[in-house]
Design a protein around this motif. Structure first.
Motif, short mmCIF file in Angstrom:
data_model
loop_
_atom_site.label_atom_id
_atom_site.label_comp_id
_atom_site.label_asym_id
_atom_site.label_seq_id
_atom_site.Cartn_x
_atom_site.Cartn_y
_atom_site.Cartn_z
N ASN A 42 -5.31 0.01 -3.17
CA ASN A 42 -4.11 -0.46 -2.46
C ASN A 42 -2.99 0.58 -2.53
OD1 ASN A 42 -5.09 -3.02 -1.63
ND2 ASN A 42 -4.83 -3.78 -3.72
N ASP A 43 -2.93 1.34 -3.63
CA ASP A 43 -1.95 2.43 -3.72
C ASP A 43 -2.25 3.49 -2.66
OD1 ASP A 43 -0.57 1.26 -5.84
OD2 ASP A 43 -1.80 2.27 -7.35
N LEU A 44 -3.51 3.80 -2.50
CA LEU A 44 -3.91 4.79 -1.50
C LEU A 44 -3.63 4.28 -0.09
CD1 LEU A 44 -5.18 7.53 -0.96
CD2 LEU A 44 -7.42 6.44 -1.03
N ILE A 45 -3.87 3.00 0.14
CA ILE A 45 -3.57 2.42 1.46
C ILE A 45 -2.08 2.54 1.76
CG2 ILE A 45 -3.44 0.21 2.68
CD1 ILE A 45 -6.16 -0.48 1.38
N GLU A 46 -1.24 2.30 0.77
CA GLU A 46 0.20 2.43 0.97
C GLU A 46 0.57 3.86 1.35
OE1 GLU A 46 4.25 1.22 -1.43
OE2 GLU A 46 2.72 2.34 -2.53
N TYR A 47 -0.03 4.84 0.66
CA TYR A 47 0.27 6.25 0.95
C TYR A 47 -0.19 6.62 2.36
CZ TYR A 47 0.42 11.33 0.52
OH TYR A 47 0.69 12.67 0.73
N LEU A 48 -1.40 6.24 2.72
CA LEU A 48 -1.94 6.59 4.03
C LEU A 48 -1.19 5.89 5.15
CD1 LEU A 48 -5.77 6.52 3.25
CD2 LEU A 48 -4.33 8.55 3.59
N THR A 49 -0.68 4.68 4.91
CA THR A 49 0.11 3.98 5.91
C THR A 49 1.36 4.79 6.26
OG1 THR A 49 -0.70 1.83 5.16
CG2 THR A 49 1.35 1.84 6.43
N ALA A 50 1.92 5.48 5.26
CA ALA A 50 3.07 6.34 5.53
C ALA A 50 2.64 7.68 6.10
CB ALA A 50 3.86 6.56 4.24
N PHE A 51 1.59 8.27 5.57
CA PHE A 51 1.16 9.60 5.99
C PHE A 51 0.72 9.58 7.46
CE2 PHE A 51 -1.33 13.43 6.33
CZ PHE A 51 -0.70 14.32 5.49
N SER A 105 -2.16 11.43 -7.33
CA SER A 105 -1.50 12.35 -6.41
C SER A 105 -2.49 13.35 -5.82
CB SER A 105 -0.36 13.10 -7.12
OG SER A 105 -0.84 14.04 -8.07
N ARG A 106 -3.44 13.80 -6.62
CA ARG A 106 -4.42 14.76 -6.13
C ARG A 106 -5.40 14.11 -5.16
NH1 ARG A 106 -5.80 17.74 -11.95
NH2 ARG A 106 -3.75 18.74 -12.20
N VAL A 107 -5.80 12.89 -5.47
CA VAL A 107 -6.72 12.18 -4.57
C VAL A 107 -6.03 11.89 -3.23
CG1 VAL A 107 -8.06 10.07 -4.24
CG2 VAL A 107 -8.07 11.22 -6.46
N CYS A 108 -4.76 11.51 -3.27
CA CYS A 108 -4.01 11.26 -2.04
C CYS A 108 -4.05 12.46 -1.11
CB CYS A 108 -2.55 10.95 -2.37
SG CYS A 108 -2.22 9.27 -2.88
N ARG A 109 -3.78 13.63 -1.66
CA ARG A 109 -3.73 14.83 -0.84
C ARG A 109 -5.08 15.10 -0.19
NH1 ARG A 109 -4.60 19.78 0.34
NH2 ARG A 109 -6.38 19.77 -1.06
N THR A 110 -6.16 14.94 -0.97
CA THR A 110 -7.49 15.22 -0.43
C THR A 110 -7.90 14.19 0.61
OG1 THR A 110 -8.16 16.36 -2.45
CG2 THR A 110 -9.91 15.51 -1.04
N ALA A 152 9.25 7.92 -3.76
CA ALA A 152 10.25 7.38 -4.69
C ALA A 152 9.62 6.43 -5.70
CB ALA A 152 11.35 6.67 -3.90
N ARG A 153 8.57 5.74 -5.31
CA ARG A 153 7.90 4.81 -6.22
C ARG A 153 7.10 5.55 -7.29
NH1 ARG A 153 3.62 1.17 -6.84
NH2 ARG A 153 2.32 1.92 -5.13
N TRP A 154 6.73 6.80 -7.01
CA TRP A 154 5.93 7.60 -7.95
C TRP A 154 6.71 8.83 -8.42
CZ3 TRP A 154 0.94 6.22 -9.41
CH2 TRP A 154 0.35 5.17 -8.70
N ASP A 160 7.86 9.75 -11.09
CA ASP A 160 7.59 10.30 -12.42
C ASP A 160 6.35 11.19 -12.41
OD1 ASP A 160 5.81 8.23 -11.89
OD2 ASP A 160 5.82 7.45 -13.95
N VAL A 161 5.85 11.53 -11.22
CA VAL A 161 4.69 12.40 -11.04
C VAL A 161 5.15 13.64 -10.29
CG1 VAL A 161 2.39 12.64 -10.03
CG2 VAL A 161 3.11 10.45 -11.03
N GLY A 162 4.79 14.82 -10.79
CA GLY A 162 5.31 16.07 -10.25
C GLY A 162 5.14 16.23 -8.76
N MET A 163 3.93 15.97 -8.23
CA MET A 163 3.72 16.18 -6.80
C MET A 163 4.59 15.25 -5.98
SD MET A 163 0.50 15.68 -4.21
CE MET A 163 1.16 14.11 -3.62
N PHE A 164 4.68 13.98 -6.38
CA PHE A 164 5.48 13.04 -5.61
C PHE A 164 6.97 13.32 -5.75
CE2 PHE A 164 1.57 10.39 -6.15
CZ PHE A 164 1.28 10.25 -4.79
N ALA A 165 7.42 13.70 -6.96
CA ALA A 165 8.82 14.06 -7.13
C ALA A 165 9.17 15.25 -6.26
CB ALA A 165 9.11 14.36 -8.60
N GLY A 166 8.30 16.26 -6.25
CA GLY A 166 8.54 17.44 -5.42
C GLY A 166 8.49 17.12 -3.94
N PHE A 167 7.50 16.31 -3.53
CA PHE A 167 7.36 15.95 -2.13
C PHE A 167 8.55 15.13 -1.67
CE2 PHE A 167 4.20 13.94 1.15
CZ PHE A 167 4.75 14.73 2.16
#
Length: 459
Positions: A148-157, A351-356, A433-435, A437-444
């Protein structure tokens, strides 16, 4: 996520390809061709954004030793125009627009030996008979990823497309044609040569093999899993991604494969197991210089200095984003640095799985590997390069996705396409913003914030 690199302040950033690009024969398309590659006509009268500012938002591909573009420096560039006129490109339609995410299959008792195959042996070569505990420098054991976390990310991406879980659970089960002698109560007995991936209406044979190298003992055949994904593709699906927690291989010569898409068949398969944080040391990943800090000038210089027989002079003209300058890339590096060392293993893994996953689904949209910019659609030649790639789509690749959704699906024009891009950025910012505390998401998230500011000033 400490590995001795936290003291690096990343004070200068590499904005252009490294000096190694010329050594391996890679020639990045020049600024006028990069600008033209974003247009429907394939022509441009002038560059709309001054190149230095563009580089501080969308840097060039790094091109370091053993990167994808090192091995394939003549990879063709796919412009927006060439993508648009691709004969076999799958267009999104009103009846075929849903992205499906199939969760990791359950493991039936008849093949429960597969459970052990997801546990890495980090002591391989030291005491091969002893199963390893997690590396003491890692974040420790982590709970499984939530689809469900991945679905949320892909819905935005892929903003504008519905993203849904695959409606029925999948299972790994015994392959009926394998003889019973392959499975005995003796845990030392060899596993069968095949298992099966089961849906309510289909059973697909999956080949197995012992892994040629640590840290996993066995691998599943990627081509067979892709066949299963094709067989279960729902009629209303634009594309489907199937998640796997086992190591995979594609051809007999492969060490492993993390993911693949059959764009024409609208399916992708991604294995998450190689992205776990405890494998970083074994895979040679320097945690302090994953994206966005992969564009640290000091880091790039250090990598090139270690390349035997290669001499270069540091070019400050391509490393000009200092600590004080407010640009999307500078903001990304600084924001990611603030959470470095505090990240959870599960968050980094996710974060790594999201990108791939986003990358592989991009192939289902007809996108080739990108050579114009450092981009989420760049190809990668290994895990070290994989974690150095950005999560964003560059100007060229975003032009393609934006057109596919806002124009081909929704019937909008140029104004609507620009509005789509802004809405997409805003949706991604909320997920980041929800993630945070994770480097990739903070940077993104910081990159997105500055990019939205840029878009406001440009209008």
């Amino acid at each position: 996520m400490s590995d001795g690199t936290q003291s690096c302040r990343h004070s200068t950033l590499q904005l252009e390809t490294s000096a190694y690009a010329a050594e391996c024969g890679f020639k990045r398309p020049p600024p006028n061709k990069r600008a033209a590659a974003t247009t429907k006509s394939g022509r441009v009268l002038k560059t709309s954004v001054e190149e230095k500012n563009t580089a501080a938002t969308f840097p060039g591909p790094l091109v370091l030793p053993d990167d994808e573009l090192h091995w394939d420096p003549k990879a063709p560039a796919q412009s927006f125009r060439s993508w648009l006129h691709e004969k076999h490109r799958n267009k999104i339609t009103s009846t075929r627009k849903t992205l499906y995410v199939a969760a990791v299959p359950n493991v039936d008792p008849g093949v429960d030996f597969m459970q052990e195959w997801t546990i890495p042996n980090l002591n391989a070569g030291k005491n091969p008979t002893k199963r390893s505990k997690l590396d003491p420098t890692s974040a420790g054991d982590v709970e499984p990823l939530d689809p469900n976390d991945l679905i949320e990310y892909l819905t935005a991406f892929y903003h504008g497309l519905p993203v849904q879980p695959f409606p029925t659970p999948l299972r790994f089960v015994p392959w009926p044609d394998d003889k019973p002698k392959h499975r005995t109560p003796n845990p030392s007995s060899p596993p069968p040569k095949h298992i099966a991936l089961a849906t309510p209406s289909n059973l697909t044979r999956i080949r197995l093999r012992p892994s040629p190298h640590p840290p996993f003992t066995h691998q599943l055949n990627l081509d067979d899993i892709l066949d299963a994904a094709i067989a279960m593709l729902p009629p209303d699906a634009y594309a489907l991604v199937l998640l796997i927690e086992h190591d995979m291989y594609e051809s007999p010569s492969d060490d492993f494969c993390c993911g693949r898409a059959y764009g024409g068949s609208r399916v992708a398969v991604v294995s998450s197991v190689r992205y776990r944080l405890e494998l970083d040391r074994m895979q040679g990943i320097e945690g302090g210089h994953v994206w966005p800090a992969s564009h640290c000038g000091r880091f790039v210089d250090g990598v090139l200095a270690e390349e035997e027989g290669f001499e270069f002079e540091r070019d400050l003209e391509v490393q000009q984003v200092g600590v004080e300058e407010e640009s999307p890339m500078r903001a990304a590096v600084d924001a990611a640095g603030k959470v470095e060392g505090e990240e959870s293993g599960r968050g980094v893994w996710f974060s790594r799985v999201c990108r791939t996953v986003a990358h592989e689904l991009g192939h289902c949209f007809g996108l080739d590997h990108c050579v114009y910019y450092a981009c989420g659609m760049q190809g990668t030649a290994g895990m070290r390069e994989d974690v150095r790639q950005p999560p964003y789509l560059c100007l060229v690749c975003l032009a393609k996705v934006g057109y596919a959704v806002s124009t081909e699906l929704l019937g909008g024009g140029e104004v609507e396409k620009n509005g789509y891009v802004r809405e997409r950025y805003e949706a991604l910012w909320k997920v980041c913003a929800r993630w945070d505390d994770v480097g990739m998401f903070a940077g993104f998230g910081a990159w997105l914030d500055r990019r939205l500011e840029q878009m406001t000033l440009e209008t």
